[in-house]
Design a protein around this motif. Structure first.
Motif, PDB file in Angstrom:
ATOM      1  N   GLN A  54      37.997 -54.263 -29.009  1.00  0.00           N
ATOM      2  CA  GLN A  54      38.846 -55.134 -29.812  1.00  0.00           C
ATOM      3  C   GLN A  54      38.567 -54.960 -31.306  1.00  0.00           C
ATOM      4  OE1 GLN A  54      38.910 -59.057 -28.155  1.00  0.00           O
ATOM      5  NE2 GLN A  54      40.066 -59.957 -29.835  1.00  0.00           N
ATOM      6  N   GLY A  55      37.552 -54.185 -31.620  1.00  0.00           N
ATOM      7  CA  GLY A  55      37.128 -54.005 -32.999  1.00  0.00           C
ATOM      8  C   GLY A  55      35.785 -54.676 -33.222  1.00  0.00           C
ATOM      9  N   ILE A  56      35.043 -54.211 -34.205  1.00  0.00           N
ATOM     10  CA  ILE A  56      33.702 -54.711 -34.495  1.00  0.00           C
ATOM     11  C   ILE A  56      33.778 -56.201 -34.829  1.00  0.00           C
ATOM     12  CG2 ILE A  56      31.771 -54.501 -36.107  1.00  0.00           C
ATOM     13  CD1 ILE A  56      32.803 -51.471 -36.400  1.00  0.00           C
ATOM     14  N   LEU A  57      32.989 -57.011 -34.133  1.00  0.00           N
ATOM     15  CA  LEU A  57      33.061 -58.461 -34.297  1.00  0.00           C
ATOM     16  C   LEU A  57      32.788 -58.878 -35.744  1.00  0.00           C
ATOM     17  CD1 LEU A  57      33.374 -61.303 -33.154  1.00  0.00           C
ATOM     18  CD2 LEU A  57      30.946 -61.224 -32.489  1.00  0.00           C
ATOM     19  N   PHE A  58      31.812 -58.270 -36.370  1.00  0.00           N
ATOM     20  CA  PHE A  58      31.485 -58.576 -37.768  1.00  0.00           C
ATOM     21  C   PHE A  58      32.722 -58.427 -38.652  1.00  0.00           C
ATOM     22  CE2 PHE A  58      30.259 -56.746 -41.899  1.00  0.00           C
ATOM     23  CZ  PHE A  58      29.513 -57.787 -42.422  1.00  0.00           C
ATOM     24  N   ILE A  59      33.493 -57.378 -38.422  1.00  0.00           N
ATOM     25  CA  ILE A  59      34.696 -57.132 -39.226  1.00  0.00           C
ATOM     26  C   ILE A  59      35.801 -58.111 -38.846  1.00  0.00           C
ATOM     27  CG2 ILE A  59      36.495 -55.440 -39.796  1.00  0.00           C
ATOM     28  CD1 ILE A  59      34.380 -53.253 -39.448  1.00  0.00           C
ATOM     29  N   ARG A  60      35.929 -58.414 -37.558  1.00  0.00           N
ATOM     30  CA  ARG A  60      36.940 -59.399 -37.151  1.00  0.00           C
ATOM     31  C   ARG A  60      36.648 -60.767 -37.755  1.00  0.00           C
ATOM     32  NH1 ARG A  60      36.775 -60.156 -31.642  1.00  0.00           N
ATOM     33  NH2 ARG A  60      35.172 -58.600 -31.183  1.00  0.00           N
ATOM     34  N   LYS A  61      35.382 -61.108 -37.892  1.00  0.00           N
ATOM     35  CA  LYS A  61      35.024 -62.373 -38.548  1.00  0.00           C
ATOM     36  C   LYS A  61      35.445 -62.359 -40.014  1.00  0.00           C
ATOM     37  CE  LYS A  61      31.119 -63.716 -35.597  1.00  0.00           C
ATOM     38  NZ  LYS A  61      29.652 -63.932 -35.542  1.00  0.00           N
ATOM     39  N   ASP A  62      35.275 -61.211 -40.676  1.00  0.00           N
ATOM     40  CA  ASP A  62      35.719 -61.115 -42.069  1.00  0.00           C
ATOM     41  C   ASP A  62      37.232 -61.213 -42.175  1.00  0.00           C
ATOM     42  OD1 ASP A  62      33.228 -60.988 -43.207  1.00  0.00           O
ATOM     43  OD2 ASP A  62      33.181 -58.809 -43.423  1.00  0.00           O
ATOM     44  N   VAL A  63      37.948 -60.604 -41.215  1.00  0.00           N
ATOM     45  CA  VAL A  63      39.418 -60.716 -41.204  1.00  0.00           C
ATOM     46  C   VAL A  63      39.828 -62.171 -41.026  1.00  0.00           C
ATOM     47  CG1 VAL A  63      41.533 -60.106 -39.955  1.00  0.00           C
ATOM     48  CG2 VAL A  63      39.782 -58.354 -40.369  1.00  0.00           C
ATOM     49  N   ALA A  64      39.172 -62.867 -40.103  1.00  0.00           N
ATOM     50  CA  ALA A  64      39.490 -64.280 -39.864  1.00  0.00           C
ATOM     51  C   ALA A  64      39.251 -65.108 -41.132  1.00  0.00           C
ATOM     52  CB  ALA A  64      38.657 -64.815 -38.707  1.00  0.00           C
ATOM     53  N   LYS A  65      38.166 -64.845 -41.829  1.00  0.00           N
ATOM     54  CA  LYS A  65      37.884 -65.566 -43.073  1.00  0.00           C
ATOM     55  C   LYS A  65      38.933 -65.270 -44.127  1.00  0.00           C
ATOM     56  CE  LYS A  65      34.221 -66.425 -46.458  1.00  0.00           C
ATOM     57  NZ  LYS A  65      32.857 -66.028 -46.913  1.00  0.00           N
ATOM     58  N   PHE A  66      39.375 -64.018 -44.221  1.00  0.00           N
ATOM     59  CA  PHE A  66      40.435 -63.627 -45.151  1.00  0.00           C
ATOM     60  C   PHE A  66      41.718 -64.399 -44.858  1.00  0.00           C
ATOM     61  CE2 PHE A  66      44.267 -60.895 -45.222  1.00  0.00           C
ATOM     62  CZ  PHE A  66      44.433 -60.731 -46.592  1.00  0.00           C
ATOM     63  N   ILE A  67      42.081 -64.492 -43.582  1.00  0.00           N
ATOM     64  CA  ILE A  67      43.301 -65.207 -43.191  1.00  0.00           C
ATOM     65  C   ILE A  67      43.179 -66.692 -43.537  1.00  0.00           C
ATOM     66  CG2 ILE A  67      44.712 -65.912 -41.211  1.00  0.00           C
ATOM     67  CD1 ILE A  67      43.997 -63.179 -39.941  1.00  0.00           C
ATOM     68  N   GLU A  68      42.008 -67.273 -43.272  1.00  0.00           N
ATOM     69  CA  GLU A  68      41.787 -68.686 -43.590  1.00  0.00           C
ATOM     70  C   GLU A  68      41.916 -68.943 -45.088  1.00  0.00           C
ATOM     71  OE1 GLU A  68      37.987 -69.581 -41.953  1.00  0.00           O
ATOM     72  OE2 GLU A  68      38.708 -69.699 -39.879  1.00  0.00           O
ATOM     73  N   GLU A  69      41.345 -68.057 -45.906  1.00  0.00           N
ATOM     74  CA  GLU A  69      41.421 -68.233 -47.360  1.00  0.00           C
ATOM     75  C   GLU A  69      42.842 -68.012 -47.863  1.00  0.00           C
ATOM     76  OE1 GLU A  69      38.512 -65.493 -48.799  1.00  0.00           O
ATOM     77  OE2 GLU A  69      36.823 -66.837 -48.397  1.00  0.00           O
ATOM     78  N   ARG A  70      43.570 -67.100 -47.253  1.00  0.00           N
ATOM     79  CA  ARG A  70      44.951 -66.830 -47.670  1.00  0.00           C
ATOM     80  C   ARG A  70      45.882 -67.986 -47.315  1.00  0.00           C
ATOM     81  NH1 ARG A  70      47.929 -62.530 -44.115  1.00  0.00           N
ATOM     82  NH2 ARG A  70      48.000 -64.424 -42.817  1.00  0.00           N
ATOM     83  N   ASP A  71      45.722 -68.528 -46.093  1.00  0.00           N
ATOM     84  CA  ASP A  71      46.688 -69.474 -45.551  1.00  0.00           C
ATOM     85  C   ASP A  71      46.250 -70.934 -45.602  1.00  0.00           C
ATOM     86  OD1 ASP A  71      48.215 -67.268 -44.951  1.00  0.00           O
ATOM     87  OD2 ASP A  71      47.645 -67.198 -42.831  1.00  0.00           O
ATOM     88  N   GLY A  72      44.944 -71.163 -45.631  1.00  0.00           N
ATOM     89  CA  GLY A  72      44.466 -72.533 -45.605  1.00  0.00           C
ATOM     90  C   GLY A  72      44.408 -73.143 -44.227  1.00  0.00           C
ATOM     91  N   TYR A  73      44.429 -72.308 -43.187  1.00  0.00           N
ATOM     92  CA  TYR A  73      44.362 -72.788 -41.799  1.00  0.00           C
ATOM     93  C   TYR A  73      43.359 -71.932 -41.033  1.00  0.00           C
ATOM     94  CZ  TYR A  73      48.590 -75.366 -42.974  1.00  0.00           C
ATOM     95  OH  TYR A  73      49.489 -76.218 -43.566  1.00  0.00           O
ATOM     96  N   PRO A  74      42.738 -72.494 -39.973  1.00  0.00           N
ATOM     97  CA  PRO A  74      41.694 -71.758 -39.240  1.00  0.00           C
ATOM     98  C   PRO A  74      42.225 -70.485 -38.569  1.00  0.00           C
ATOM     99  CG  PRO A  74      41.664 -74.107 -38.686  1.00  0.00           C
ATOM    100  CD  PRO A  74      42.916 -73.871 -39.467  1.00  0.00           C
ATOM    101  N   SER A  75      41.314 -69.536 -38.397  1.00  0.00           N
ATOM    102  CA  SER A  75      41.611 -68.289 -37.688  1.00  0.00           C
ATOM    103  C   SER A  75      40.415 -67.946 -36.804  1.00  0.00           C
ATOM    104  CB  SER A  75      41.879 -67.159 -38.681  1.00  0.00           C
ATOM    105  OG  SER A  75      42.103 -65.935 -38.019  1.00  0.00           O
TER     106      SER A  75
END
Length: 543
Positions: free
Chosen positions: A172-193
């Protein structure tokens, strides 16, 4: 003879890492038995010749998967092939035969092919992760002289989390990187990822194909796609034997999306018995360059909710926004979450990529998609299919991480990073305006502003004589025009017919990616060609 055959086969198999003891036992049993030839004279194998047989190919155009034959992908079609032929002729013979010395590939959004420089920070981190021996203590002084401290720290962190870039990662992709993607989405949108709902992919295209494959349960499944559309979608639907359900963007209103058009298209398809299951939105648009308003996005979400449709949001051009005040980018995830609990079960797939924006790392093939409101068991099936491909390439995953967690104010690399990003962005804005002005200055050509993405999609009114010449050549009129443009100028674009378009209209798509310092010459060649084309095919009125 038979013993030799047995020994050779056994030896070959035992040399294989994957051969089991059971397999070897089977070979011994099989090849130590006498071989019998039925209905054949063994003596025919002696002498200087074998029996004559007629061999026919197993794979021919007629026998391959018919769905593959139905796939069309104009972005890399006839014009792209012809462009490569011209490049080879120029390399061999110079430009004597042509009025130009280089081919300009405006047919595909491939920034670095057209000399866009890569972002320094990204390449420096990638360099150290590719050759970690540079980080050994004995090399530290030399590395510190070449790389900023935050680059070194980031590379060390990546290697600690990843290990070797040459090893398979989590499917599914490196978990460490997926966590960074989720944080990016949260900061962009203001909602959890949730990182468990994110899949890293080989560019956005692979993610799109995986999701469409999941949705298309049988050949009567329909997928709503915009017209004009990026050929990835029509090609994938052909490959998976699904039904394209086209809806038309309104060119007169800057390629806007009218809900009444969606309703009409859906009703027509369902009246035919098509099981329409999903709607594709490309925002910002490709090939049309429009950017949706937040209100329009709410209407689209509400439409999908009422009509029980999954929404696929292709958002790879989200940083290519050239009118940020009038038409800022909003993600569908953000708009959806702002609409309240009524839409909690709404099903959305959102796609992003490292290939576009100011990054333009197309060849590294990195991207991701996020699943919002998707059933857990469905996500498990997506993971299963991802596992068949083992994993997305690790260098591409690293670039995704750099995209979503770039240098921040106060970091050593931040001033250069910010300068490079701003320079590319402002240059793209200038080039989009300049090319748009050129197209609108040409007789019989009209073009809408690029609100986003990397493309302009001008409409051309062609002389009747040109349309007749195209028909005689077995080509669509806009394809005919684009081929003549390529042969006369070396500029390769994509005919509008490759994206589909309203009946009776002709367009072409061009990127505005050629280097800014070459833009004047590039535009002058197009201007001269168009004038000469109209003269050549004049004599009758235009239509």
């Amino acid at each position: 003879m038979f013993q030799t055959l047995y020994k050779g086969t056994l030896k070959a198999f035992t040399c294989s890492r994957t051969t089991s003891a059971h397999s070897i036992s089977f070979l011994k049993r099989t090849y130590t038995k006498p071989l019998k030839f039925s209905s054949m004279n063994v003596s025919s194998f002696t002498g200087n010749s074998m029996p004559e047989t007629t061999y026919s190919k197993i794979l021919t155009f007629e026998t391959i998967n018919p769905h593959i034959k139905n796939v069309e992908y104009a972005v890399r079609g006839e014009l792209a092939i012809r462009a490569e032929e011209i490049k080879e002729e120029l390399a061999r013979n110079g430009f004597g035969k042509f009025g130009f010395d280089t081919v300009v590939n405006c047919n595909i959004g491939n920034p670095q092919q057209l000399l866009q420089r890569p972002i320094t920070f990204f390449r420096q981190v990638a360099c150290l992760t590719e050759y970690p021996d540079l980080l050994l203590p004995e090399n530290r002084d030399r590395v510190k002289a070449l790389f900023p401290s935050d680059v070194i720290e980031r590379a060390q962190l990546m290697l600690k989390q990843i290990g070797s870039v040459g090893a398979y990662s989590h499917s599914q992709g490196i978990l460490f990187i997926r966590k960074d993607v989720a944080k990016f989405i949260e900061e962009r949108d203001g909602y959890p990822s949730d990182p468990n709902n994110i899949f890293l992919t080989q560019g956005a295209s692979t993610g799109v194909q995986s999701v469409l494959q999941l949705i298309i349960a049988h050949s009567n499944v329909g997928i709503m796609i915009p017209i004009p559309q990026y050929p990835l979608y029509s090609a994938t639907l052909s490959l998976f034997d699904a039904q394209p359900v086209p809806y038309y963007l309104n060119e007169e209103e800057n390629w806007s999306l009218d809900i009444s058009q969606l309703t009409s298209s859906l009703s027509t398809a369902r009246d035919k018995g098509i099981n329409v299951r999903a709607l594709v939105i490309i925002n910002p648009g490709n090939p049309t360059g429009q950017c949706l308003t937040e209100q329009n996005m709410r209407e689209i979400i509400d439409f999908c909710h009422q009509q029980h449709l999954v929404l696929l949001a292709d958002e790879v051009y989200q940083t290519n926004i050239y009118q940020p005040t009038e038409r800022p980018f909003h993600s569908f995830k953000k708009v959806l979450r702002s609409m309240g609990s009524k839409y909690d079960q709404f099903e959305l797939f959102s796609f992003h990529s490292i290939s576009k924006g100011m990054i333009g790392e197309c060849g590294r093939r990195g991207g991701y998609y996020e699943c919002t409101g998707i059933d857990k068991q469905v996500i498990e099936q997506l993971y299963k299919v991802a596992s068949v491909g083992l994993c997305p390439n690790v260098p591409g995953q690293i670039m995704v991480d750099l995209m979503v967690r770039s240098p921040k104010h106060g970091d050593k690399s931040y001033p250069l990073y910010q300068k490079e990003m701003n320079n590319i962005y402002e240059s793209l804005r200038r080039r989009s305006v300049k090319l748009n002005e050129l197209f609108n200055s040409l007789e019989g050509v009209s073009c809408k502003d690029a609100q986003g993405s990397m493309y302009l999609f001008p409409r051309i009114n062609l002389p009747v004589k040109a349309i007749e010449a195209a028909k005689a050549a077995g080509k669509q009129p806009d394809e005919f025009y684009c081929l003549e443009m390529l042969n006369a100028t070396g500029v390769c674009v994509v005919p509008g017919s490759g994206f589909h378009q309203e009946e009776g209209t002709w367009h072409f798509r061009s990127t505005f990616l050629p280097p800014e310092e070459l833009f004047d010459g590039f535009c002058e060649r197009l201007k001269n060609f168009h004038k000469e084309f109209l003269v050549k095919y004049s004599g009758l009125k235009t239509i």
